[in-house]
Design an enzyme around this catalytic site. Structure first.
Site, PDB file in Angstrom:
ATOM      1  N   LYS A 106      18.540  -1.981  12.410  1.00  0.00           N
ATOM      2  CA  LYS A 106      17.958  -1.451  11.088  1.00  0.00           C
ATOM      3  C   LYS A 106      17.772   0.196  11.245  1.00  0.00           C
ATOM      4  CE  LYS A 106      13.585  -1.152  11.030  1.00  0.00           C
ATOM      5  NZ  LYS A 106      12.256  -1.384  11.175  1.00  0.00           N
ATOM      6  N   CYS A 145       4.299  -8.660  -3.275  1.00  0.00           N
ATOM      7  CA  CYS A 145       4.954  -9.846  -2.536  1.00  0.00           C
ATOM      8  C   CYS A 145       4.713  -9.696  -0.801  1.00  0.00           C
ATOM      9  CB  CYS A 145       6.492  -9.855  -2.802  1.00  0.00           C
ATOM     10  SG  CYS A 145       7.208 -11.469  -2.381  1.00  0.00           S
ATOM     11  N   CYS A 202       1.355 -13.386  -6.607  1.00  0.00           N
ATOM     12  CA  CYS A 202       2.284 -14.063  -7.753  1.00  0.00           C
ATOM     13  C   CYS A 202       1.802 -13.816  -9.263  1.00  0.00           C
ATOM     14  CB  CYS A 202       2.394 -15.445  -7.580  1.00  0.00           C
ATOM     15  SG  CYS A 202       3.192 -15.967  -5.856  1.00  0.00           S
ATOM     16  N   CYS A 204       2.886 -10.579 -10.623  1.00  0.00           N
ATOM     17  CA  CYS A 204       4.522 -10.278 -10.432  1.00  0.00           C
ATOM     18  C   CYS A 204       5.258 -10.711 -11.423  1.00  0.00           C
ATOM     19  CB  CYS A 204       4.998 -11.014  -9.259  1.00  0.00           C
ATOM     20  SG  CYS A 204       6.675 -11.029  -8.680  1.00  0.00           S
ATOM     21  N   CYS A 217      11.055 -16.856 -10.097  1.00  0.00           N
ATOM     22  CA  CYS A 217      10.971 -16.888  -8.451  1.00  0.00           C
ATOM     23  C   CYS A 217      11.112 -18.398  -8.088  1.00  0.00           C
ATOM     24  CB  CYS A 217       9.774 -16.147  -8.157  1.00  0.00           C
ATOM     25  SG  CYS A 217       9.624 -15.823  -6.402  1.00  0.00           S
TER      26      CYS A 217
END
Length: 360
Positions: free
Chosen positions: A250, A320, A327, A330, A336
């Site tokens: 990463k 998130c 939620c 969102c 989702c």
């Protein structure tokens, strides 16, 4: 003055009398039993005299050597394996053991379906972009890429700053990482200066980042490698970066994009890994960020590789989140797949943390 109470003269107590009398009686019976001899018994014919038989008890000596006790921690003996000949073979073939070997986990072999892509992923991406514009995140102002555009620092030093910032960012919040980088830059953040600083002083400079003791050693080891192999600059390849102590896949991909402006792969951290699984952006549930990166790069267009990390990291910091995501706030709530499966937080999103509010 002598007391006349019977409790002070044991010879006059009732218990003493009882016990002494009982002992005398038992002793007298034992003496009489020894003096009595068994009388002969005459048989029915009258000629032979029979003596009553006394049962004899056979006493066997115990083993001189008691069984040895095994000390604690001693290795156990392996049980003997029963070996039988196979009934399918005639003429005496090799014998087959009846025990079974421990089951080994075989790697999952999956067939990638060409042309697979998540459902509604373009709409999800556009919604995330819109939410990121409305809700600034700590990564926007204190991310690892904030040190690559400082014109007052030479380009080679800026690349080293980017690498060190990524090394410190592992499992550390952006606020703590940004404060640490400010202290290091004030101290002098160059490979030569890092080697001149002892480990104890470097640990105090980078505290309280996670694993600060290990990271202090990695920074000094990396600085020595850069000076001896790369002339004080950082490697310009993925392979070279991943050979440095404390640098993983990463960090290497993010460093190639931020320091050299070359996109070599998607930088998948804990936020990208979690959100990709929740949104269904991988064909199956993945266990590691590296596994997520491989599956994302199979279908996600190359022009989005650099953007997706920055979008999802800020999205994971504000909306998130890993525990009790918001939620209700969102824009992807209706499409989702993971909505409501991890709890729902109802508190409002925190305001943006500005650099002026930090104390160094």
């Amino acid at each position: 003055m002598e007391s006349k109470s019977p409790y002070f003269s044991p010879k006059k107590t009732r218990n003493y009398v009882k016990q002494s009398g009982l002992k005398a009686t038992l002793l007298q019976k034992a003496v009489q039993a020894r003096e009595v001899t068994p009388e002969p018994v005459t048989s029915s014919s009258g000629n032979e005299k029979l003596v009553p038989s006394i049962p004899q008890i056979k006493i066997e000596p115990l083993d001189d050597d008691p069984p040895e006790k095994k000390p604690r921690g001693a290795p156990r003996r392996k049980p003997k394996v029963k070996v039988e000949s196979s009934p399918d073979r005639q003429g005496g073939g090799p014998e087959v053991a009846t025990h079974k070997s421990p089951r080994k986990r075989t790697p999952i072999k999956e067939e990638w379906i060409e042309g697979w892509e998540p459902v509604n992923w373009r709409q999800m991406l556009e919604n995330i972009r819109q939410m990121r514009l409305e809700r600034p995140a700590p990564v926007d102002s204190m991310g690892c890429d904030q040190f690559r555009d400082d014109p007052s620092v030479p380009a080679k030093t800026r690349r080293f700053h980017t690498l060190v910032s990524l090394m410190l960012s592992s499992q550390t919040k952006d606020q703590a990482n940004f404060e640490c980088m400010q202290r290091l830059r004030k101290h002098g953040l160059t490979p030569e200066q890092m080697l001149a600083t002892d480990v104890e002083a470097l640990e105090k400079l980078i505290y309280p980042v996670s694993f600060y003791k290990n990271k202090a050693k990695f920074i000094r080891q990396t600085s020595a490698i850069l000076l001896s192999t790369y002339g004080g600059d950082i490697p310009d390849t993925i392979e070279g970066l991943m050979k440095l102590p404390g640098v993983g896949a990463k960090m290497a991909h993010l460093c190639m994009g931020a320091a050299w402006n070359v996109v070599t792969g998607i930088g998948v951290d804990t936020h990208v890994h979690r959100i990709s699984n929740w949104l269904g952006w991988v064909p199956r549930e993945t266990r590691t960020p590296e596994e997520t990166r491989v599956l994302l790069e199979r279908w996600l267009p190359f022009e989005l590789w650099e953007e997706v990390n920055h979008l999802m990291v800020g999205f994971g910091q504000t909306v998130c989140t890993s525990t009790y995501p918001r939620c209700n706030e969102c824009a992807n709530a209706e499409i989702c797949p993971a909505r409501g499966k991890h709890g729902i937080r109802r508190t409002p999103v925190k305001k943006e943390i500005k650099q002026e509010e930090l104390e160094f």
